[in-house]
Every structure is written in structure tokens, then in C-alpha cells.
Motif scaffolding. Structure first.
Motif, PDB file in Angstrom:
ATOM      1  N   LYS A 164       0.831  -1.216   0.000  1.00 20.31           N
ATOM      2  CA  LYS A 164       0.000   0.000   0.000  1.00 20.31           C
ATOM      3  C   LYS A 164       0.865   1.265   0.000  1.00 20.31           C
ATOM      4  O   LYS A 164       0.479   2.288  -0.557  1.00 20.31           O
ATOM      5  CB  LYS A 164      -0.945  -0.010   1.195  1.00 20.31           C
ATOM      6  N   GLY A 165       2.014   1.183   0.659  1.00 21.04           N
ATOM      7  CA  GLY A 165       2.924   2.320   0.621  1.00 21.04           C
ATOM      8  C   GLY A 165       3.444   2.577  -0.781  1.00 21.04           C
ATOM      9  O   GLY A 165       3.527   3.733  -1.228  1.00 21.04           O
ATOM     10  N   ILE A 166       3.774   1.488  -1.514  1.00 24.56           N
ATOM     11  CA  ILE A 166       4.271   1.644  -2.882  1.00 24.56           C
ATOM     12  C   ILE A 166       3.158   2.105  -3.811  1.00 24.56           C
ATOM     13  O   ILE A 166       3.367   2.960  -4.690  1.00 24.56           O
ATOM     14  CB  ILE A 166       4.895   0.327  -3.385  1.00 24.56           C
ATOM     15  N   ILE A 167       1.955   1.563  -3.644  1.00 28.08           N
ATOM     16  CA  ILE A 167       0.820   1.989  -4.469  1.00 28.08           C
ATOM     17  C   ILE A 167       0.574   3.486  -4.289  1.00 28.08           C
ATOM     18  O   ILE A 167       0.292   4.217  -5.252  1.00 28.08           O
ATOM     19  CB  ILE A 167      -0.440   1.179  -4.108  1.00 28.08           C
ATOM     20  N   THR A 168       0.699   3.973  -3.047  1.00 28.47           N
ATOM     21  CA  THR A 168       0.528   5.410  -2.791  1.00 28.47           C
ATOM     22  C   THR A 168       1.572   6.216  -3.548  1.00 28.47           C
ATOM     23  O   THR A 168       1.257   7.242  -4.170  1.00 28.47           O
ATOM     24  CB  THR A 168       0.651   5.696  -1.286  1.00 28.47           C
ATOM     25  N   ALA A 169       2.823   5.758  -3.499  1.00 25.96           N
ATOM     26  CA  ALA A 169       3.896   6.474  -4.199  1.00 25.96           C
ATOM     27  C   ALA A 169       3.672   6.468  -5.709  1.00 25.96           C
ATOM     28  O   ALA A 169       3.987   7.454  -6.387  1.00 25.96           O
ATOM     29  CB  ALA A 169       5.238   5.845  -3.853  1.00 25.96           C
ATOM     30  N   ILE A 170       3.100   5.386  -6.228  1.00 27.48           N
ATOM     31  CA  ILE A 170       2.854   5.286  -7.679  1.00 27.48           C
ATOM     32  C   ILE A 170       1.708   6.207  -8.093  1.00 27.48           C
ATOM     33  O   ILE A 170       1.858   7.076  -8.951  1.00 27.48           O
ATOM     34  CB  ILE A 170       2.542   3.828  -8.080  1.00 27.48           C
ATOM     35  N   VAL A 171       0.547   5.999  -7.470  1.00 24.54           N
ATOM     36  CA  VAL A 171      -0.673   6.708  -7.889  1.00 24.54           C
ATOM     37  C   VAL A 171      -0.600   8.191  -7.533  1.00 24.54           C
ATOM     38  O   VAL A 171      -0.788   9.067  -8.385  1.00 24.54           O
ATOM     39  CB  VAL A 171      -1.913   6.050  -7.255  1.00 24.54           C
ATOM     40  N   ALA A 172      -0.335   8.460  -6.257  1.00 24.02           N
ATOM     41  CA  ALA A 172      -0.295   9.856  -5.820  1.00 24.02           C
ATOM     42  C   ALA A 172       0.907  10.579  -6.415  1.00 24.02           C
ATOM     43  O   ALA A 172       0.815  11.755  -6.788  1.00 24.02           O
ATOM     44  CB  ALA A 172      -0.254   9.914  -4.292  1.00 24.02           C
ATOM     45  N   GLY A 173       2.054   9.870  -6.507  1.00 24.04           N
ATOM     46  CA  GLY A 173       3.238  10.496  -7.093  1.00 24.04           C
ATOM     47  C   GLY A 173       2.998  10.934  -8.526  1.00 24.04           C
ATOM     48  O   GLY A 173       3.426  12.018  -8.943  1.00 24.04           O
ATOM     49  N   PHE A 174       2.303  10.101  -9.294  1.00 25.33           N
ATOM     50  CA  PHE A 174       1.975  10.441 -10.680  1.00 25.33           C
ATOM     51  C   PHE A 174       1.047  11.651 -10.732  1.00 25.33           C
ATOM     52  O   PHE A 174       1.277  12.597 -11.494  1.00 25.33           O
ATOM     53  CB  PHE A 174       1.321   9.246 -11.371  1.00 25.33           C
TER      54      PHE A 174
END
Length: 558
Positions: free
Chosen positions: A53-63
Motif C-alpha cells: 500500500k505504501g508503494i501503491i501510494t507512491a505510484i498513484v499519488a506520485g503520478f
């Protein structure tokens, strides 16, 4: 009507985009993606959710933050500041509550941007920012002690003081192998900058210690070191988009934590963007940045992520490695996506003690102890706000700390502002050499007629100023026939000042005293006119400068 202040930097950046800029952004995005990987995993686990979930946050929100934000180089994702909030919300409301609170925070952030509050949020007092940031750092460190030392103990209490009591009670249950992994990880991260400027110390520590732990388990029979795989089931499958069910009762109950997420996210992202501006010589659009952050925090929880904001450390890594447009942030998100899809199962071998070491170093960086100690030499009001926010953060939670800290800062600000307004009595004669509102010719002094009192207000006329008149009015002795109030140095007057001035005028009239206003500027006079002061005093008693006011006073006295 003002137009919508939404101008993503990506739009202007791609107008003159070229191959050279792309290659610089590509390299920066690749490095930042690698840097973000261990942090995203660590922040996810520390927040009480699974590592993916931490990585998904970095992917989606980071984009989303890079594509829609108002900064050229901002890198978004999960940050240490949210660990305390997210863990608290999950404990009280569960994962579903966190999802809804994050969605609401996204809506709040978009609202902040649409209302053009980006510049206002920058004015939150510095002691509050340092206080809750230092408090978060201490709290993060406290939550990592168990994993850092490999303590064999039951569930850790949620209360700060009870945590430390439990730690001291379980000092004999420390696993030396896990403690060694944790402490060596801290040492590697701390010393890595001396050997490598590009590869982050956290990544070096994770790779080295993961290999060491695998060797210890395989060849030395050491099985007491806990890894991510021992605690979580790792998945590399992208989750489906799910919008949670919303009810009015749930929304009402989550307003406070959602607002805390929004305010903290706004502060951290705008601070990060401001720091980045100073390095690259650019100016971010704060309202666009808030809208981009809002969209990111709406999309992230729909895909199972947690709150996100601009991350100063990753943003600076982006700048230092050549990133100059939002494309670098988008590349960083793509790199993390590829790692998630193809390498995520390897994360199960990462030792928990090593991740704890990563977060211990993060907490040290967040602590800002130099700023904290420097503020301790400031006025007592700043120290009070600093310590109050700090202790409320670690003992209670960040929601309470921000709310109480801002209220206290506002009260102290009002007190200070009231002290800037001075009301003084003028006796016998007026020194015209200091008067810019006076047509004085060759005169140097102007005598005050008998039966006339003159008072001068120096500064904004609002709360607190009216009470100062009462302390001065008894100083003249005999009751006057005229009170002249010089307002040449009053830039504005608020509703409280109007109320106090009106009460003073009515009180004077009851005593048979005529009030004459002198040196009223156009802005203040317009406010007085809207509130019918020309009827209360008479238009002839509102004068442009002191010689007219004294002439009017002479008429009344004569």
C-alpha cells in the motif's frame, strides 16, 4: 470574478521540451524511484498498512502530484509526517475509515486551492510547524523501538508514555541478532553519503542487511530475525479501484482527522515546493499545487493507498540528480510501478529491524532539533506555542496538537497586535514638526485650548485599543467640553474597534462632551460612513487634519 487558478506546471514544461531535458528527467526519475522504494515500504508498514500500500501510494499519488501540481520538481508520495495520523485513524476507525478520511482530505485540499488559500497556509506560525514536526519525529522513533531491537513482547500500547513503560519492562527480551541488524542499518545509512552521493543509504542498508540475514538463516541457523514476509503476505497485483460507501454519520465523525490530513499535507507540500523554488530559481503556483495534492489524495485511497503529500527529501534528490520538469516525477512513478509488478515478492526477505533503522534515521532528519533549540531563545509566547504543540503531538495526537496550537498562536497574535496600537494623551501643545496632516505654515507648535482634550491613536484600531482610552481619560482632571481623537496613523479599523469607538462617543455625549475626529484617512472614513458615524458625531466633527479639528473645537468651546 476571479478565474480558476489551476495551471499545472506540466503543461508549460512540455511546450519547449527536448531530448536533452528528457534524458536529465529520465535519469533523475530513475534514481528518485529507487530512493522512494524503501521509504514507501517503511512508511506503509509504520502507518499500520501492508508494504504494498505504501508503494501503491507512491505510484498513484506520485503520478498525480507531478502531472497536476504547481511545482516543476515536486515528488509526492507517503511521508513520515502522516505515519502518526494514519496509524491513529486506523486504530480508531479501521482501514475503511482511513480511506474515507483520505478522500475527504483530498476534497478539502481541492477546496483550499479553489478558494486561493495557498498563500494563506504559508503563514501558519513557524513554532507550530517545528513543534508538531519534532513531535512526529519523536513519535515515529518511539513506534520503531520494538522492531529496531527485536523485542519479544505482546502488542505495544498505543499511548506514548505506556509504550516507553512497556519497553523498559521488556529490556530483557531484546533479540541481539535483530538489534544488531537494526543498529548496523542505522550506521550504514548515516555513513553512506560519505561514499555515495547518488545511491541512497536506505537502499544500501536494505540490500546489504537482507543478504546478511538470508546468509545467517541459511548457514548459521539464526531464525529469530523477523522479516516483512513473516508479518505480511506480499502481493504484486494491482488492486481494483473501489469507492467506499459513504454515510453522513461517517463523514461527520471523520471531519477532524480529514482536516488534519489536509492541513498537514498542504503545509508539507508547500514548504517542499518553496524550498525547491529557492534551489532551482523558480516560483511554484501554490493553489495549483493544492488542487494537484487534492486529486492525488482522492485517487490514492480508491486504489488502496494512504495519504500523500510533497516529500522534501525526494524532491531534493530529484533536483540534485538533474530533474527540472514534472516528467521526472512521472518517471519516478513508472519506475516504482515496474518494481512493484516484477520485484515486489523479493520484499518479503527485508528484515523488519532494517526498516526500523530506516525510519529511525528519517525521524532524526524530521526532528529539526537545531530549529527547536533555536526557538527556545525566542519570546516566551513562541516557546509556549512550540512546547504546547510538541507535547500535545507526542502525548495525545496531531489533530489535537494542530487545533490547539493554531488557536493559541491566533490568541497570542491578537495580543501582540493589540500591543502594537498605542493610545496616548497630548497635553498643552502639539508638536507640528511631526505632523504630516497639518497645514502649519511657519508654526512649530499649536496650543490646545482650555476645555479640550487631545488623544492620538498610533496603529490599527481594533480589539484592545478602546480599553486604553478608559485608562487615559481620567488623567486630565476637569471634564472637557471637546475630545479630539487624532486618527492620522490609523490605517484601518475593524468591527471591534468600531464598537469601542462608538461606545466611547456615546459615553462622551452623555457627559456633554463633543467628540471630534481628526486626520481620518479615506479608507477609515468610508468605514465610519457605512456605520453612520457622520450622523452620530455630525459631519462637521470628522475633520481631515488637526488645524480643522482645533478650529471646530474653538467654535464649540467659544
Amino acid at each position: 470574478m476571479k478565474t480558476l487558478d489551476f495551471k499545472p506546471k506540466l503543461v508549460s514544461a512540455i511546450r519547449n521540451y527536448n531530448k536533452q531535458t528528457f534524458m536529465a528527467d529520465l535519469m533523475a526519475g530513475l534514481i528518485v524511484g529507487i530512493v522512494a522504494l524503501p521509504l514507501a515500504i517503511a512508511f506503509g508498514i509504520a502507518s499500520g498498512v501492508s508494504p504494498e500500500k505504501g508503494i501503491i501510494t507512491a505510484i498513484v499519488a506520485g503520478f498525480a502530484i507531478s502531472a497536476l501540481g504547481g511545482s516543476k520538481v515536486q515528488i509526492g508520495g507517503p511521508t513520515g509526517a502522516f505515519i502518526v495520523i494514519v496509524a491513529g485513524i486506523i486504530n480508531q476507525y479501521g482501514i475503511q475509515g482511513l480511506t474515507i478520511a483520505t478522500l475527504m482530505a483530498g476534497v478539502f485540499l481541492i477546496g483550499f486551492g479553489l478558494l486561493r488559500l495557498g498563500t494563506i497556509i504559508k503563514y501558519i506560525p513557524y513554532p507550530i510547524i517545528v513543534g508538531f514536526t519534532s513531535g512526529i519525529a519523536v513519535t515515529i522513533f518511539t513506534t520503531q523501538v520494538k522492531d529496531l531491537l527485536g523485542m519479544q513482547m505482546d502488542a505495544v500500547p498505543s499511548d506514548f508514555i505506556e509504550k516507553w513503560i512497556a519497553y523498559f519492562q521488556n529490556l530483557t527480551h531484546i533479540d541481539p541478532w535483530s538489534a544488531g541488524v537494526g543498529l548496523v542499518s542505522v550506521a550504514i545509512i548515516a555513513s553512506a553519503p560519505k561514499f555515495s552521493k547518488r545511491i541512497p543509504g536506505s537502499l544500501i542498508a536494505i540490500i546489504v542487511m537482507t543478504v546478511v540475514v538470508l546468509l545467517l538463516k541459511q548457514y548459521a541457523g539464526v531464525t529469530s530475525i523477523e522479516t516483512i514476509g513473516d508479518r505480511f503476505n506480499i502481493s504484486s497485483q494491482l488492486p481494483d479501484a473501489v469507492v467506499p460507501e459513504l454515510s453522513w454519520e461517517t463523514i461527520k465523525g471523520l471531519v477532524a482527522p480529514a482536516l488534519t490530513i489536509a492541513i498537514l499535507g498542504a503545509i508539507e507540500s508547500l514548504l517542499s515546493a518553496t524550498v525547491a523554488d529557492g534551489v532551482i530559481g523558480d516560483h511554484h503556483n501554490s493553489n495549483t499545487e493544492l488542487i494537484g495534492q487534492g486529486v492525488a489524495n482522492i485517487v490514492s485511497p480508491i486504489f488502496g493507498g494512504i495519504p500523500a503529500t510533497g516529500a522534501i527529501a525526494r524532491t531534493m534528490t530529484n533536483i540534485n540528480n538533474g530533474g527540472r520538469t514534472p516528467i521526472a516525477g512521472i518517471v519516478h512513478a513508472v519506475v516504482l510501478l515496474l518494481i512493484f509488478l516484477f520485484l515486489m515478492p523479493l520484499a518479503q526477505y527485508i528484515p523488519m529491524a532494517c526498516l526500523a533503522g530506516v525510519l529511525v534515521v528519517v525521524s532524526y532528519g524530521m526532528s529539526g532539533w537545531r530549529s527547536f533549540t533555536a526557538l527556545m531563545h525566542n519570546p516566551k509566547s513562541d516557546i509556549t506555542v512550540l512546547l504546547l504543540t510538541f507535547f500535545l503531538t507526542i502525548i495525545f495526537d496531531l489533530t489535537v496538537a494542530i487545533e490547539v496550537g493554531i488557536v493559541c498562536a491566533c490568541l497570542l497574535f491578537m495580543k501582540r497586535m493589540s500591543e502594537t496600537t498605542d493610545v496616548k494623551a497630548v497635553y498643552d501643545e502639539i508638536d507640528l514638526n511631526e505632523d504630516a496632516d497639518m497645514e502649519r505654515g511657519n508654526l512649530e507648535h499649536l496650543s490646545i485650548p482650555k476645555g479640550v482634550e487631545v488623544y492620538e491613536i498610533n496603529g490599527p484600531y481594533f480589539f484592545g485599543a478602546g480599553n486604553k482610552f478608559e485608562d487615559l481619560m481620567g488623567g486630565f482632571g476637569d471634564r472637557p467640553k471637546v475630545r479630539i481623537i487624532r486618527m492620522r496613523k490609523v490605517p484601518f479599523i475593524d468591527s471591534t474597534g468600531l464598537h469601542n469607538l462608538e461606545n466611547m462617543c456615546l459615553m462622551s455625549q452623555k457627559e456633554g462632551i463633543t467628540v471630534v475626529l481628526s486626520g481620518v484617512n479615506e479608507k477609515v472614513e468610508a468605514v465610519l460612513r457605512r456605520n453612520n458615524f457622520h450622523k452620530l458625531l455630525g459631519q462637521e466633527n470628522i475633520c481631515n487634519h488637526i488645524d480643522l479639528a482645533l478650529a471646530r473645537a474653538n467654535e464649540i468651546v467659544g
